[in-house]
Write a protein that holds these residues in place. Structure first.
Motif, PDB file in Angstrom:
ATOM      1  N   LYS A   1       0.091  -6.202  -7.248  1.00 40.21           N
ATOM      2  CA  LYS A   1      -0.391  -5.282  -6.221  1.00 40.21           C
ATOM      3  C   LYS A   1       0.221  -3.883  -6.307  1.00 40.21           C
ATOM      4  O   LYS A   1      -0.394  -2.925  -5.885  1.00 40.21           O
ATOM      5  CB  LYS A   1      -0.115  -5.861  -4.843  1.00 40.21           C
ATOM      6  CG  LYS A   1      -0.678  -7.247  -4.663  1.00 40.21           C
ATOM      7  CD  LYS A   1      -1.627  -7.270  -3.537  1.00 40.21           C
ATOM      8  CE  LYS A   1      -2.109  -8.700  -3.366  1.00 40.21           C
ATOM      9  NZ  LYS A   1      -3.432  -8.798  -2.935  1.00 40.21           N
ATOM     10  N   CYS A   2       1.442  -3.768  -6.794  1.00 39.98           N
ATOM     11  CA  CYS A   2       2.072  -2.440  -6.892  1.00 39.98           C
ATOM     12  C   CYS A   2       3.079  -2.440  -8.037  1.00 39.98           C
ATOM     13  O   CYS A   2       3.480  -3.485  -8.519  1.00 39.98           O
ATOM     14  CB  CYS A   2       2.737  -2.038  -5.577  1.00 39.98           C
ATOM     15  SG  CYS A   2       4.309  -2.844  -5.236  1.00 39.98           S
TER      16      CYS A   2
ATOM     17  N   CYS B   1       2.091   1.765  -3.527  1.00 42.20           N
ATOM     18  CA  CYS B   1       1.023   2.338  -4.366  1.00 42.20           C
ATOM     19  C   CYS B   1       0.874   3.837  -4.101  1.00 42.20           C
ATOM     20  O   CYS B   1       0.696   4.620  -5.033  1.00 42.20           O
ATOM     21  CB  CYS B   1      -0.297   1.618  -4.116  1.00 42.20           C
ATOM     22  SG  CYS B   1      -0.315  -0.070  -4.739  1.00 42.20           S
TER      23      CYS B   1
ATOM     24  N   ASP C   1       0.837  -1.204   0.000  1.00 45.44           N
ATOM     25  CA  ASP C   1       0.000   0.000   0.000  1.00 45.44           C
ATOM     26  C   ASP C   1       0.871   1.254   0.000  1.00 45.44           C
ATOM     27  O   ASP C   1       0.546   2.244  -0.659  1.00 45.44           O
ATOM     28  CB  ASP C   1      -0.928   0.014   1.214  1.00 45.44           C
ATOM     29  CG  ASP C   1      -1.968  -1.097   1.158  1.00 45.44           C
ATOM     30  OD1 ASP C   1      -2.283  -1.583   0.050  1.00 45.44           O
ATOM     31  OD2 ASP C   1      -2.459  -1.482   2.242  1.00 45.44           O
TER      32      ASP C   1
END
Length: 121
Positions: free
Chosen positions: A94-95, A66, A63
């Motif tokens: 995810k990133c 990101c 996160d």
């Protein structure tokens, strides 16, 4: 000192080893043990790269990655992710980090990968 790198790693021993190795390679290392402290201080340092652990006590390094990639001032700064529990393909979904380092890592390979990202930038 040389290029700046911000390290987000909750394990004290790993963070200390990373700092020692990178400082020996003439990097200026700023380390953080949790996302809260990282968010307070890392961006103001204008690092040349971010090195982020995935699993942290107060959230996910994915996160954080990101968030860094979504911000204008940090979107072009290389991000390297580290994890013992995720594969590179899982993290890619995810990133958009530039590289993924699996723990435990080989010190020489680790330094080579950091150097490659910072010199590329």
């Amino acid at each position: 000192m040389g290029k700046r790198i911000c390290v987000l790693e909750d394990n004290d021993d790993i963070r200390e080893i990373i700092s020692f190795v990178l400082e020996d390679e003439q990097y200026e290392v700023f380390s953080f043990s949790n996302i809260k402290d990282f968010e307070k201080g890392a961006r103001d340092l204008h690092p040349d790269a971010f090195l982020l652990d995935v699993m942290l006590p107060d959230g996910s390094g994915l996160d954080v990655c990101c968030g860094l990639k979504a911000e204008t001032e940090t979107k072009n700064v290389p991000v390297l992710m580290m994890s013992a529990n995720f594969s590179a393909s899982q993290m890619r979904n995810k990133c958009s980090a530039q590289d993924y380092i699996h723990k435990p890592f080989d010190i020489y390979d680790f330094v080579k990968r950091i150097d490659a990202q910072i010199q590329y930038n």
